[in-house]
Design a protein around this motif. Structure first.
Motif, PDB file in Angstrom:
ATOM      1  N   GLU A   1     -19.582  67.611 -73.897  1.00 44.10           N
ATOM      2  CA  GLU A   1     -19.260  67.176 -71.786  1.00 44.10           C
ATOM      3  C   GLU A   1     -18.778  68.410 -71.019  1.00 44.10           C
ATOM      4  O   GLU A   1     -17.570  69.337 -71.830  1.00 44.10           O
ATOM      5  CB  GLU A   1     -18.274  65.544 -72.173  1.00 44.10           C
ATOM      6  CG  GLU A   1     -19.528  64.776 -72.240  1.00 44.10           C
ATOM      7  CD  GLU A   1     -20.516  64.279 -72.192  1.00 44.10           C
ATOM      8  OE1 GLU A   1     -20.889  64.558 -71.382  1.00 44.10           O
ATOM      9  OE2 GLU A   1     -21.654  63.757 -73.248  1.00 44.10           O
ATOM     10  N   LYS A   2     -19.263  68.826 -70.081  1.00 48.10           N
ATOM     11  CA  LYS A   2     -18.781  69.776 -69.166  1.00 48.10           C
ATOM     12  C   LYS A   2     -18.904  70.956 -69.565  1.00 48.10           C
ATOM     13  O   LYS A   2     -17.363  71.969 -69.649  1.00 48.10           O
ATOM     14  CB  LYS A   2     -18.113  69.324 -68.722  1.00 48.10           C
ATOM     15  CG  LYS A   2     -18.770  67.811 -67.724  1.00 48.10           C
ATOM     16  CD  LYS A   2     -16.880  68.006 -67.039  1.00 48.10           C
ATOM     17  CE  LYS A   2     -17.294  66.069 -65.541  1.00 48.10           C
ATOM     18  NZ  LYS A   2     -18.884  66.097 -65.025  1.00 48.10           N
TER      19      LYS A   2
ATOM     20  N   HIS B   1     -26.806  70.618 -69.128  1.00 48.76           N
ATOM     21  CA  HIS B   1     -24.982  71.205 -68.902  1.00 48.76           C
ATOM     22  C   HIS B   1     -25.501  73.155 -68.074  1.00 48.76           C
ATOM     23  O   HIS B   1     -24.738  73.006 -67.528  1.00 48.76           O
ATOM     24  CB  HIS B   1     -24.732  71.807 -70.373  1.00 48.76           C
ATOM     25  CG  HIS B   1     -24.062  70.633 -70.792  1.00 48.76           C
ATOM     26  ND1 HIS B   1     -23.791  69.008 -70.288  1.00 48.76           N
ATOM     27  CD2 HIS B   1     -24.479  70.408 -72.428  1.00 48.76           C
ATOM     28  CE1 HIS B   1     -23.290  68.550 -71.263  1.00 48.76           C
ATOM     29  NE2 HIS B   1     -23.674  69.339 -71.823  1.00 48.76           N
TER      30      HIS B   1
ATOM     31  N   ALA C   1     -23.134  75.604 -66.383  1.00 44.80           N
ATOM     32  CA  ALA C   1     -22.719  76.073 -67.884  1.00 44.80           C
ATOM     33  C   ALA C   1     -23.710  77.462 -68.075  1.00 44.80           C
ATOM     34  O   ALA C   1     -25.023  77.121 -68.146  1.00 44.80           O
ATOM     35  CB  ALA C   1     -22.650  75.250 -69.064  1.00 44.80           C
TER      36      ALA C   1
END
Length: 270
Positions: A115-116, A139, A144
């Motif tokens: 996640e993240k 993402h 990202a």
């Protein structure tokens, strides 16, 4: 075949298609490496394949009768993890890849996450799923950075050509809408990592490989001597097409690895 290469004090040697096909050793690979050891000529095994750890690569080679040590192996996974750690120490990474990539990420002090993430790092993954693709795309769209271990669309294997990391990367690039930072051959990032490992400059080093677009372009762009071996992807039937696609030519072409060993021996007088 050219007979005038730049000065040579060491070699960066490709693996897949150059020293072996799958689990089958290419003829002359064992005697080439034995010769390099006996004459104390430095070398590194440099591979775009991110799936295996250096220890696993060395064992795979040894199992085929090719002498190898983990410290002599430079992988795109190691270089990619080092690149990310250099950009952001301790960064979080969503990884698409196998054991070699995951261990390299941990070894560089990075954190694996679902996640993240700060980075999406993608290599070859023979267990790749649509679910992993969807997560990576989300993402990337959420900010990202995208790092690709290598652009290889195809890899030689015992049973023939198989899709490489670049094939997965093509899907992720299209869906994510962002070009990745490329780490492996022909990128300078893996070159810098490999030259640091061997302790030489590009002008002192030859690159040996079977792929025009990765191995030979890798060496040419860095200023290394380049030796194309017709033991894998490139053959007499497709060489003209591959040279045209790569936009460069090798300094030397060898049909077999024994031919390369003999040339080095004649050149060095050993």
């Amino acid at each position: 075949m050219s007979i005038q290469l730049p000065a040579m004090r060491g070699l960066l040697i490709d693996l897949d298609g150059t020293l072996y096909h799958g689990t089958k050793r290419i003829e002359g690979a064992d005697t080439l490496i034995t010769y390099l050891r006996e004459t104390e000529l430095p070398f590194r095994f440099v591979t775009n394949n991110s799936s295996a750890t250096p220890e696993e690569v060395a064992k795979r080679l040894a199992d085929m009768g090719i002498s190898a040590e983990p410290a002599e192996v430079c992988t795109s996974a190691q270089a990619a993890s080092g690149y990310i750690a250099g950009k952001r120490p301790g960064a979080s990474v969503f990884a698409i890849g196998e054991k070699g990539l995951l261990e390299a990420v941990r070894g560089a002090g990075l954190t694996l996450t679902e996640e993240k993430p700060d980075f999406v790092l993608q290599g070859i993954d023979r267990f790749f799923t649509y679910e992993r693709l969807a997560k990576a795309v989300r993402h990337i769209h959420e900010g990202a950075a995208y790092v690709l271990t290598n652009p290889d669309l195809l890899l030689p294997s015992t049973d023939g050509l198989i899709p490489g990391a670049g094939s997965i990367g093509a899907m992720l690039t299209a869906a994510g809408g962002k070009e990745p930072v490329l780490i492996g051959k022909p990128s300078q990032i893996l070159m810098d990592y490999s030259l640091k490992s061997i302790g030489l400059t590009a002008g002192e080093t030859w690159v040996v490989g079977d792929n025009m677009a990765t191995d030979i372009a890798f060496g040419k762009s860095a200023g290394c001597g380049t030796v194309l071996v017709l033991t894998g992807l490139t053959t007499l039937k497709n060489i003209d097409n591959y040279m045209k696609q790569a936009g460069c030519e090798p300094d030397m072409i060898c049909h077999q690895l024994d031919e390369l060993r003999s040339y080095i021996s004649d050149r060095r007088g050993i």
